[in-house]
Write a protein that holds these residues in place. Structure first.
Motif, PDB file in Angstrom:
ATOM      1  N   LEU A  40       1.518  -1.186   0.039  1.00  0.00           N
ATOM      2  CA  LEU A  40       0.210  -0.212  -0.175  1.00  0.00           C
ATOM      3  C   LEU A  40       0.685   1.161   0.125  1.00  0.00           C
ATOM      4  O   LEU A  40       1.841   1.405   1.232  1.00  0.00           O
ATOM      5  N   GLU A  41       0.655   1.965  -1.282  1.00  0.00           N
ATOM      6  CA  GLU A  41       1.497   3.402  -0.868  1.00  0.00           C
ATOM      7  C   GLU A  41       0.395   4.317  -0.811  1.00  0.00           C
ATOM      8  O   GLU A  41      -0.485   4.534  -0.763  1.00  0.00           O
ATOM      9  N   ARG A  42       0.860   5.314   0.945  1.00  0.00           N
ATOM     10  CA  ARG A  42       0.069   5.884   1.022  1.00  0.00           C
ATOM     11  C   ARG A  42       0.863   7.215   1.100  1.00  0.00           C
ATOM     12  O   ARG A  42       1.728   7.687  -0.103  1.00  0.00           O
ATOM     13  N   GLU A  43       0.224   8.673   1.162  1.00  0.00           N
ATOM     14  CA  GLU A  43       0.635  10.411   0.948  1.00  0.00           C
ATOM     15  C   GLU A  43       2.169  10.116   1.137  1.00  0.00           C
ATOM     16  O   GLU A  43       3.001   9.493   2.533  1.00  0.00           O
ATOM     17  N   PRO A  44       2.763  11.902   0.892  1.00  0.00           N
ATOM     18  CA  PRO A  44       4.538  11.768   1.081  1.00  0.00           C
ATOM     19  C   PRO A  44       4.652  11.671   2.553  1.00  0.00           C
ATOM     20  O   PRO A  44       6.261  11.130   2.729  1.00  0.00           O
ATOM     21  N   GLU A  45       3.428  11.973   3.487  1.00  0.00           N
ATOM     22  CA  GLU A  45       4.655  12.019   4.687  1.00  0.00           C
ATOM     23  C   GLU A  45       3.739  10.754   5.426  1.00  0.00           C
ATOM     24  O   GLU A  45       4.392  10.839   6.404  1.00  0.00           O
ATOM     25  N   ALA A  46       3.146  10.072   5.115  1.00  0.00           N
ATOM     26  CA  ALA A  46       3.370   8.414   5.560  1.00  0.00           C
ATOM     27  C   ALA A  46       3.762   7.349   4.833  1.00  0.00           C
ATOM     28  O   ALA A  46       4.018   7.302   3.974  1.00  0.00           O
ATOM     29  N   PRO A  47       4.335   6.899   5.693  1.00  0.00           N
ATOM     30  CA  PRO A  47       5.401   4.990   5.181  1.00  0.00           C
ATOM     31  C   PRO A  47       4.086   4.219   4.360  1.00  0.00           C
ATOM     32  O   PRO A  47       3.379   3.856   4.342  1.00  0.00           O
ATOM     33  N   ASN A  48       4.939   4.154   2.931  1.00  0.00           N
ATOM     34  CA  ASN A  48       4.323   2.741   2.338  1.00  0.00           C
ATOM     35  C   ASN A  48       4.643   1.330   3.042  1.00  0.00           C
ATOM     36  O   ASN A  48       5.690   1.203   4.324  1.00  0.00           O
ATOM     37  N   LEU A  49       3.222   0.603   3.308  1.00  0.00           N
ATOM     38  CA  LEU A  49       3.279  -0.427   4.041  1.00  0.00           C
ATOM     39  C   LEU A  49       3.173  -1.754   2.424  1.00  0.00           C
ATOM     40  O   LEU A  49       2.238  -1.440   1.983  1.00  0.00           O
ATOM     41  N   VAL A  50       3.610  -2.831   4.109  1.00  0.00           N
ATOM     42  CA  VAL A  50       3.643  -4.100   3.196  1.00  0.00           C
ATOM     43  C   VAL A  50       2.455  -4.949   4.064  1.00  0.00           C
ATOM     44  O   VAL A  50       2.929  -5.010   5.384  1.00  0.00           O
ATOM     45  N   VAL A  51       1.279  -4.992   3.977  1.00  0.00           N
ATOM     46  CA  VAL A  51       0.251  -5.716   5.005  1.00  0.00           C
ATOM     47  C   VAL A  51      -0.073  -7.124   4.435  1.00  0.00           C
ATOM     48  O   VAL A  51      -0.202  -7.374   3.416  1.00  0.00           O
ATOM     49  N   GLN A  52       0.055  -8.049   5.500  1.00  0.00           N
ATOM     50  CA  GLN A  52      -0.202  -9.678   4.932  1.00  0.00           C
ATOM     51  C   GLN A  52      -1.695  -9.637   5.334  1.00  0.00           C
ATOM     52  O   GLN A  52      -2.233  -9.100   5.513  1.00  0.00           O
ATOM     53  N   LYS A  53      -1.734 -10.603   4.068  1.00  0.00           N
ATOM     54  CA  LYS A  53      -2.949 -10.543   3.677  1.00  0.00           C
ATOM     55  C   LYS A  53      -3.708 -11.270   5.008  1.00  0.00           C
ATOM     56  O   LYS A  53      -4.966 -11.442   5.259  1.00  0.00           O
ATOM     57  N   GLN A  54      -3.222 -12.143   5.931  1.00  0.00           N
ATOM     58  CA  GLN A  54      -3.864 -12.646   7.481  1.00  0.00           C
ATOM     59  C   GLN A  54      -4.158 -10.784   8.086  1.00  0.00           C
ATOM     60  O   GLN A  54      -5.364 -11.685   9.214  1.00  0.00           O
ATOM     61  N   ALA A  55      -3.735 -10.156   7.739  1.00  0.00           N
ATOM     62  CA  ALA A  55      -4.456  -8.553   8.777  1.00  0.00           C
ATOM     63  C   ALA A  55      -5.401  -8.235   8.040  1.00  0.00           C
ATOM     64  O   ALA A  55      -5.990  -7.233   9.332  1.00  0.00           O
ATOM     65  N   ILE A  56      -5.749  -8.643   6.835  1.00  0.00           N
ATOM     66  CA  ILE A  56      -6.531  -7.756   6.133  1.00  0.00           C
ATOM     67  C   ILE A  56      -8.264  -9.007   6.265  1.00  0.00           C
ATOM     68  O   ILE A  56      -8.609  -9.866   6.168  1.00  0.00           O
ATOM     69  N   LEU A  57      -8.965  -7.112   6.887  1.00  0.00           N
ATOM     70  CA  LEU A  57     -10.610  -7.643   7.292  1.00  0.00           C
ATOM     71  C   LEU A  57     -11.381  -7.975   5.575  1.00  0.00           C
ATOM     72  O   LEU A  57     -11.657  -8.590   5.097  1.00  0.00           O
ATOM     73  N   TYR A  58     -10.596  -6.931   5.391  1.00  0.00           N
ATOM     74  CA  TYR A  58     -12.080  -6.084   3.859  1.00  0.00           C
ATOM     75  C   TYR A  58     -11.661  -5.393   3.489  1.00  0.00           C
ATOM     76  O   TYR A  58     -10.578  -4.396   3.720  1.00  0.00           O
ATOM     77  N   TYR A  59     -11.119  -4.174   2.524  1.00  0.00           N
ATOM     78  CA  TYR A  59     -10.984  -3.497   1.396  1.00  0.00           C
ATOM     79  C   TYR A  59     -11.988  -3.184   0.430  1.00  0.00           C
ATOM     80  O   TYR A  59     -12.832  -4.012   0.033  1.00  0.00           O
ATOM     81  N   TYR A  60     -12.210  -1.805   0.362  1.00  0.00           N
ATOM     82  CA  TYR A  60     -12.825  -0.999  -0.351  1.00  0.00           C
ATOM     83  C   TYR A  60     -12.260   0.331  -1.130  1.00  0.00           C
ATOM     84  O   TYR A  60     -11.146   1.208  -0.833  1.00  0.00           O
ATOM     85  N   LYS A  61     -13.235   0.766  -2.051  1.00  0.00           N
ATOM     86  CA  LYS A  61     -12.425   1.411  -2.877  1.00  0.00           C
ATOM     87  C   LYS A  61     -13.137   2.830  -2.046  1.00  0.00           C
ATOM     88  O   LYS A  61     -13.926   3.508  -1.543  1.00  0.00           O
ATOM     89  N   GLN A  62     -11.732   4.153  -2.114  1.00  0.00           N
ATOM     90  CA  GLN A  62     -12.395   4.980  -0.858  1.00  0.00           C
ATOM     91  C   GLN A  62     -12.695   6.142  -2.044  1.00  0.00           C
ATOM     92  O   GLN A  62     -12.525   6.697  -2.795  1.00  0.00           O
ATOM     93  N   GLU A  63     -13.697   6.481  -0.778  1.00  0.00           N
ATOM     94  CA  GLU A  63     -15.000   7.744  -1.203  1.00  0.00           C
ATOM     95  C   GLU A  63     -14.180   8.951  -1.200  1.00  0.00           C
ATOM     96  O   GLU A  63     -13.524   9.699  -1.212  1.00  0.00           O
ATOM     97  N   ILE A  64     -14.269   9.927  -2.798  1.00  0.00           N
ATOM     98  CA  ILE A  64     -13.199  11.053  -2.298  1.00  0.00           C
ATOM     99  C   ILE A  64     -14.377  12.129  -2.432  1.00  0.00           C
ATOM    100  O   ILE A  64     -15.619  11.959  -2.663  1.00  0.00           O
TER     101      ILE A  64
END
Length: 64
Positions: A40-64
């Motif tokens: 997951l690439e995040r905003e410039p001030e936040a670090p990018n993350l590699v998230v283990q799939k077992q830690a993910i409950l679900y994901y969805y499109k962010q509403e802008i």
């Protein structure tokens, strides 16, 4: 269907929200995934993350 959805979001650089099993939410753009993790690439001030799939409950499109 799962793989097609992820590839589509990566290609379109769609802002996503990832809900973790501990109820924390991460926001950013998914840049790649494999069998075990999602990057997951995040905003410039936040670090990018590699998230283990077992830690993910679900994901969805962010509403802008």
């Amino acid at each position: 269907a799962y793989e097609y959805y992820l590839v589509k979001q990566i290609r379109e650089k769609t802002p996503m929200v990832i809900k973790l099993v501990n109820n924390e939410e991460l926001k950013g753009i998914i840049t790649w995934y494999d069998q075990y993790a999602i990057k997951l690439e995040r905003e410039p001030e936040a670090p990018n993350l590699v998230v283990q799939k077992q830690a993910i409950l679900y994901y969805y499109k962010q509403e802008i």
